[in-house]
Design a protein around this motif. Structure first.
Motif, PDB file in Angstrom:
ATOM      1  N   ARG A 105     -20.131  15.607  10.430  1.00  0.00           N
ATOM      2  CA  ARG A 105     -18.713  15.970  10.451  1.00  0.00           C
ATOM      3  C   ARG A 105     -17.913  15.120   9.465  1.00  0.00           C
ATOM      4  O   ARG A 105     -16.967  15.608   8.838  1.00  0.00           O
ATOM      5  CB  ARG A 105     -18.146  15.830  11.863  1.00  0.00           C
ATOM      6  CG  ARG A 105     -16.700  16.330  11.956  1.00  0.00           C
ATOM      7  CD  ARG A 105     -16.156  16.291  13.365  1.00  0.00           C
ATOM      8  NE  ARG A 105     -14.766  16.701  13.371  1.00  0.00           N
ATOM      9  CZ  ARG A 105     -14.341  17.957  13.386  1.00  0.00           C
ATOM     10  NH1 ARG A 105     -15.223  18.935  13.392  1.00  0.00           N
ATOM     11  NH2 ARG A 105     -13.050  18.248  13.386  1.00  0.00           N
ATOM     12  N   GLU A 139     -15.287  16.453   6.453  1.00  0.00           N
ATOM     13  CA  GLU A 139     -13.895  15.985   6.449  1.00  0.00           C
ATOM     14  C   GLU A 139     -13.584  15.146   5.208  1.00  0.00           C
ATOM     15  O   GLU A 139     -12.478  15.218   4.674  1.00  0.00           O
ATOM     16  CB  GLU A 139     -13.620  15.205   7.726  1.00  0.00           C
ATOM     17  CG  GLU A 139     -13.637  16.087   8.974  1.00  0.00           C
ATOM     18  CD  GLU A 139     -13.445  15.307  10.255  1.00  0.00           C
ATOM     19  OE1 GLU A 139     -13.615  14.077  10.227  1.00  0.00           O
ATOM     20  OE2 GLU A 139     -13.123  15.941  11.282  1.00  0.00           O
ATOM     21  N   LYS A 193     -15.223  21.225  17.228  1.00  0.00           N
ATOM     22  CA  LYS A 193     -15.445  19.820  17.536  1.00  0.00           C
ATOM     23  C   LYS A 193     -16.616  19.723  18.500  1.00  0.00           C
ATOM     24  O   LYS A 193     -16.827  20.612  19.321  1.00  0.00           O
ATOM     25  CB  LYS A 193     -14.198  19.197  18.168  1.00  0.00           C
ATOM     26  CG  LYS A 193     -13.008  19.127  17.227  1.00  0.00           C
ATOM     27  CD  LYS A 193     -11.869  18.413  17.881  1.00  0.00           C
ATOM     28  CE  LYS A 193     -10.659  18.381  16.958  1.00  0.00           C
ATOM     29  NZ  LYS A 193     -10.913  17.597  15.760  1.00  0.00           N
TER      30      LYS A 193
END
Length: 207
Positions: free
Chosen positions: A83, A87, A193
């Motif tokens: 992740r 990002e 998420k």
């Protein structure tokens, strides 16, 4: 003979690289053959020793620029968790640094509209490299099903490119910064998420 071929190849590559910087800064329609050759410190007389047409140079320059972006993404992702990689890429792309430096940035915000009105060869070059950019982003989403990952990656790139276009169009300032922030939130919010695992203890507490 080998020296001549190597020198020719190096000159060809230098023209392509410098043309890619110029095109990203001024657009595909903003530079003539004379201008493009001048960027590499050369006269236009030798242009046709390297390229069949201006469109051929533009196609190569677009491909070079987009390869640079893909390589930058790979470097940004190196050593980071799944992740975090995704990002980090979004944060880097939708940054004031990228907004304010089109010459060394992604080719899409500057050139996509021009290429849409350009030659089929330029469109094909852009499409081919865009697929590779999507592939690179898909690899940062291993937790998503393949079809979903590709949809997320395609949507994220569209959001990022549009955000850079608008943030540049309004000029640096509060609105431009808000556009970048909105783009980061939208592109970053496209992936799920991680779900927190429900432990037996937690279930007991709820009951």
């Amino acid at each position: 003979m080998r020296y001549v071929e190597d020198h020719r190849r190096q000159t060809h590559d230098r023209i392509v690289e410098n043309a890619s910087y110029g095109l990203r800064q001024k657009g595909a329609e903003g530079l003539s053959v004379v201008d493009l050759m001048k960027l590499a410190g050369l006269t236009h007389g030798g242009f046709y020793n390297h390229f069949e047409s201006r469109a051929a140079l533009v196609s190569e320059a677009i491909a070079f620029a987009m390869d640079q972006t893909t390589e930058r993404w790979k470097k940004l992702a190196n050593g980071k968790a799944d992740r975090e990689r995704y990002e980090a890429l979004i944060a880097d792309y939708l940054s004031p640094r990228h907004r304010d430096n089109p010459k060394h940035g992604c080719a899409l915000p500057t050139l996509a509209v021009d290429v849409a009105r350009s030659s089929p060869s330029a469109q094909q070059a852009l499409a081919s490299k865009l697929e590779k950019m999507i592939d690179a982003l898909v690899r940062l989403l291993p937790g998503e099903p393949p079809g979903q990952a590709r949809q997320i990656a395609t949507g994220a790139i569209a959001t990022m490119v549009g955000s850079i276009v608008l943030s540049r169009a309004v000029g640096a300032g509060k609105l431009s910064d808000r556009i970048l922030d909105a783009g980061r939130r939208t592109a970053g919010g496209r992936i799920r998420k991680p779900q927190r695992k429900t432990t037996k203890a937690t279930r007991c507490e709820k009951s």
